[in-house]
Design an enzyme around this catalytic site. Structure first.
Site, mmCIF file in Angstrom:
data_model
loop_
_atom_site.group_PDB
_atom_site.id
_atom_site.type_symbol
_atom_site.label_atom_id
_atom_site.label_comp_id
_atom_site.label_asym_id
_atom_site.label_seq_id
_atom_site.Cartn_x
_atom_site.Cartn_y
_atom_site.Cartn_z
ATOM 1 N N PRO A 4 -3.058 0.471 -5.153
ATOM 2 C CA PRO A 4 -3.511 -0.377 -6.268
ATOM 3 C C PRO A 4 -3.747 0.364 -7.592
ATOM 4 O O PRO A 4 -4.107 -0.250 -8.576
ATOM 5 C CB PRO A 4 -4.800 -0.987 -5.742
ATOM 6 N N HIS A 27 -7.426 -7.447 -22.462
ATOM 7 C CA HIS A 27 -7.604 -6.007 -22.683
ATOM 8 C C HIS A 27 -6.390 -5.448 -23.420
ATOM 9 O O HIS A 27 -5.270 -5.539 -22.930
ATOM 10 C CB HIS A 27 -7.803 -5.271 -21.357
ATOM 11 N N TYR A 34 -9.973 4.702 -15.533
ATOM 12 C CA TYR A 34 -9.361 5.380 -14.378
ATOM 13 C C TYR A 34 -9.783 6.847 -14.468
ATOM 14 O O TYR A 34 -9.445 7.527 -15.434
ATOM 15 C CB TYR A 34 -7.837 5.284 -14.448
ATOM 16 N N TYR A 59 2.398 -0.459 -17.331
ATOM 17 C CA TYR A 59 1.113 -1.065 -16.938
ATOM 18 C C TYR A 59 1.074 -2.549 -17.322
ATOM 19 O O TYR A 59 0.652 -3.393 -16.531
ATOM 20 C CB TYR A 59 -0.051 -0.326 -17.614
ATOM 21 N N LYS A 96 -0.290 -3.145 -9.600
ATOM 22 C CA LYS A 96 1.039 -3.752 -9.489
ATOM 23 C C LYS A 96 1.218 -4.693 -8.302
ATOM 24 O O LYS A 96 2.229 -5.388 -8.209
ATOM 25 C CB LYS A 96 2.104 -2.642 -9.388
HETATM 26 P P1 FAS Z 1 -1.582 -11.869 0.639
HETATM 27 O O1 FAS Z 1 -1.765 -10.849 1.723
HETATM 28 O O2 FAS Z 1 -2.574 -11.954 -0.454
HETATM 29 O O3 FAS Z 1 -1.527 -13.337 1.276
HETATM 30 C C1 FAS Z 1 -0.839 -13.557 2.503
HETATM 31 C C2 FAS Z 1 -1.442 -14.789 3.142
HETATM 32 O O4 FAS Z 1 -0.691 -15.073 4.330
HETATM 33 C C3 FAS Z 1 -2.890 -14.568 3.575
HETATM 34 O O5 FAS Z 1 -3.694 -15.617 3.131
HETATM 35 C C4 FAS Z 1 -2.819 -14.508 5.101
HETATM 36 O O6 FAS Z 1 -3.960 -15.043 5.720
HETATM 37 C C5 FAS Z 1 -1.589 -15.345 5.381
HETATM 38 N N1 FAS Z 1 -0.900 -14.990 6.630
HETATM 39 C C6 FAS Z 1 -0.711 -13.764 7.154
HETATM 40 N N2 FAS Z 1 -0.028 -13.843 8.308
HETATM 41 C C7 FAS Z 1 0.222 -15.175 8.516
HETATM 42 C C8 FAS Z 1 0.881 -15.911 9.531
HETATM 43 N N3 FAS Z 1 1.442 -15.283 10.576
HETATM 44 N N4 FAS Z 1 0.943 -17.257 9.429
HETATM 45 C C9 FAS Z 1 0.395 -17.890 8.352
HETATM 46 N N5 FAS Z 1 -0.251 -17.256 7.350
HETATM 47 C C10 FAS Z 1 -0.330 -15.904 7.452
HETATM 48 N N6 FAS Z 1 -3.299 -5.548 -5.937
HETATM 49 C C11 FAS Z 1 -3.604 -5.258 -7.212
HETATM 50 O O7 FAS Z 1 -2.772 -5.497 -8.096
HETATM 51 N N7 FAS Z 1 -4.827 -4.689 -7.515
HETATM 52 C C12 FAS Z 1 -5.778 -4.451 -6.547
HETATM 53 O O8 FAS Z 1 -6.856 -3.962 -6.838
HETATM 54 C C13 FAS Z 1 -5.503 -4.755 -5.210
HETATM 55 N N8 FAS Z 1 -6.431 -4.540 -4.218
HETATM 56 C C14 FAS Z 1 -6.111 -4.840 -2.912
HETATM 57 C C15 FAS Z 1 -7.027 -4.629 -1.850
HETATM 58 C C16 FAS Z 1 -6.685 -4.933 -0.514
HETATM 59 C C17 FAS Z 1 -7.676 -4.689 0.612
HETATM 60 C C18 FAS Z 1 -5.409 -5.438 -0.218
HETATM 61 C C19 FAS Z 1 -4.997 -5.737 1.216
HETATM 62 C C20 FAS Z 1 -4.490 -5.656 -1.258
HETATM 63 C C21 FAS Z 1 -4.839 -5.362 -2.599
HETATM 64 N N9 FAS Z 1 -3.962 -5.590 -3.669
HETATM 65 C C22 FAS Z 1 -4.238 -5.303 -4.955
HETATM 66 C C23 FAS Z 1 -2.699 -6.154 -3.440
HETATM 67 C C24 FAS Z 1 -2.913 -7.655 -3.301
HETATM 68 O O9 FAS Z 1 -3.559 -8.141 -4.440
HETATM 69 C C25 FAS Z 1 -1.580 -8.249 -3.018
HETATM 70 O O10 FAS Z 1 -0.565 -7.699 -3.845
HETATM 71 C C26 FAS Z 1 -1.597 -9.730 -3.126
HETATM 72 O O11 FAS Z 1 -2.622 -10.201 -2.294
HETATM 73 C C27 FAS Z 1 -0.215 -10.217 -2.723
HETATM 74 O O12 FAS Z 1 -0.298 -11.547 -2.495
HETATM 75 P P2 FAS Z 1 0.517 -12.226 -1.297
HETATM 76 O O13 FAS Z 1 1.909 -11.695 -1.321
HETATM 77 O O14 FAS Z 1 0.258 -13.679 -1.427
HETATM 78 O O15 FAS Z 1 -0.111 -11.637 0.047
HETATM 79 C C1 PHB Z 2 -9.623 -4.398 -9.817
HETATM 80 O O1 PHB Z 2 -10.265 -4.844 -10.776
HETATM 81 O O2 PHB Z 2 -9.848 -4.747 -8.638
HETATM 82 C C2 PHB Z 2 -8.506 -3.408 -10.094
HETATM 83 C C3 PHB Z 2 -8.113 -3.187 -11.384
HETATM 84 C C4 PHB Z 2 -7.092 -2.277 -11.645
HETATM 85 C C5 PHB Z 2 -6.495 -1.598 -10.595
HETATM 86 C C6 PHB Z 2 -6.899 -1.832 -9.276
HETATM 87 C C7 PHB Z 2 -7.919 -2.740 -9.029
HETATM 88 O O3 PHB Z 2 -5.504 -0.686 -10.843
#
Ligand code: FAS
Ligand code: PHB
Length: 389
Positions: A292, A72, A200, A384, A296
């Protein structure tokens, strides 16, 4: 058991770090609380900064991403019936890619299997011991037996609800938090994206986001009340509300269909300092959370991983500890810039319950300056696509 690095958490942070370290001959064991399928069933981020794309390539896991992703060159912003595009390529000569976090995680798991690196799933009750000594170790329960892994370092990649951050004593840890008074209701649908870029949308009814995963898989979000539950929203109610928040000509083109995933994510800004305590290093959501809006979350986890990867290879390959000693300060410098962009874009695009008429005028003026002012667009574009590591 003994290894060089124990990585707590088998999400994108932990897996990417593990893969990069493996390629340098540094052994790491990943402890994941859930099953692989559970981790892969989570629908999260969709936008990758070039920094993360480069890391995926360096980790040797980019083949499918390069084939299937969308590149993009910009993103669109709408307010009522106005729609404008911020063209990153024209403004700063860079772009982002669209490739779901689920696919990133899947590619990293496949790579880990291919090299026979050890991942322990359903590792329960993980506990980190003696992180403030030269001989840390980790214990966990599996098949109702306690296991111990002695190691040189522990990487806390276990997300916001993990155990790693809590291992750092309260007397050492300082936390900063802002909880937003709304959430995002997101759905995934096997329908073609409504637009060739993300949209957005700021509307009087609240924020909406039109995103995508591929030519027949779309991801949509609408701002919702914190008291909402995903099951309170029928698909029809979601589509009707989304349409009301988009410009008419976009809403008319929207192809609706059954949701194959529907969930609500709360929005918060959160940072825990420091990101190092002794031989424990925090990465990704274990140390920081962003709303989100600015895409980032995953991308800031990636810059943490890059810093820690270089610090650990410096230690093991060059007997140089400077990277480890500067990790927290270096990572936090970029984390706070990502926090600011995420906070700013969330304030720009959402409706807040306590907004005054004056606040709404300021928000409108801010969006119009982004619409017509190239300097404002350049600031948005640089943040971004990703600030330098
Ligand atoms: P994660 O949370 O992805 O991974 C952590 C891992 O550790 C998990 O698999 C978990 O099961 C494991 N874990 C936890 N506790 C543990 C323990 N005690 N022992 C062993 N393992 C354990 N970011 C964006 O950029 N765009 C988005 O749209 C976006 N949407 C999101 C929606 C939701 C609902 C959430 C919660 C986050 C979102 N994020 C988004 C942010 C997300 O993408 C995170 O930044 C990303 O998952 C970060 O990755 P990790 O640091 O690996 O953490
Ligand atoms: C998504 O595709 O899940 C998404 C993209 C951009 C954002 C947040 C979520 O800022």
């Amino acid at each position: 058991m003994r290894t060089q690095v124990v990585i707590v958490g088998g999400g994108p942070s932990g897996l990417l770090l593990g893969q990069l370290l493996h390629l340098k001959g540094i052994e790491a064991i990943v402890l994941e609380r859930k099953t692989r399928d559970y981790v892969l069933a989570r629908i999260r981020a969709g936008i990758l900064e070039t920094g993360l794309v480069d890391l995926m390539r360096e980790a040797g896991v980019s083949e499918r991403m390069d084939k299937e992703c969308f590149v993009h060159s910009g993103t669109s912003i709408s307010y009522e019936n106005e729609l404008f595009s911020i063209n990153f390529e024209k403004l700063i000569g860079r772009n982002v890619i669209v490739y779901g976090q689920t696919e990133v995680t899947r590619d990293l798991y496949d790579a880990r299997d291919a090299v026979g690196a050890q991942t322990i799933f359903e590792a329960d009750g993980v506990s980190i011991h003696d992180a403030d000594t030269d001989a840390p170790y980790v214990t966990y329960l599996k098949d109702s037996k306690e296991h111990r892994i002695d190691c040189d370092f522990v990487a806390g990649c276990d997300g916001f609800h993990g155990v790693s951050r809590q291992t750092i004593p309260d007397t050492v840890r300082k936390e900063y938090e802002k909880v937003f008074p709304f959430g995002w209701l997101g759905i995934l649908s096997e329908t073609p994206p409504v637009h060739d870029e993300l949209i957005y949308a700021n509307s009087t009814r609240g924020f909406a986001l039109c995103s995508m995963r591929n030519e027949n898989l779309s991801r949509y979000y609408i701002q919702c009340d914190l008291s909402d539950k995903a099951e309170d929203w029928s698909d029809d109610a979601f589509w009707d509300e989304l349409k009301r928040r988009l410009p008419e000509d976009i809403a008319e083109k929207l192809v609706t269909g059954p949701s194959i995933e529907k969930s609500i994510a709360p929005l918060r800004s959160f940072v825990s300092e420091p990101m190092r305590w002794g031989r424990l290093f925090l990465c990704g959501d274990a140390a920081h959370i962003v709303p989100p809006t600015g895409a980032k979350g995953l991308n800031t986890a990636a810059s943490d991983v890059q810093y820690l990867y270089h610090a650990l290879t410096g230690f093991y390959l060059d007997k140089d500890s400077r990277g480890l000693d500067t990790y927290s300060e270096k990572a936090l410098a970029r984390v706070w810039k990502a926090e600011r962009f995420s906070w700013a874009t969330t304030n720009l695009l959402h409706r807040f319950p306590d907004q005054s008429e004056f606040d709404l005028k300021m928000q409108r003026a801010e969006i119009e300056s982004l619409h017509f002012n190239e300097t404002a667009q350049k600031w948005f574009a640089e943040n971004y696509v990703g600030l330098p590591y």
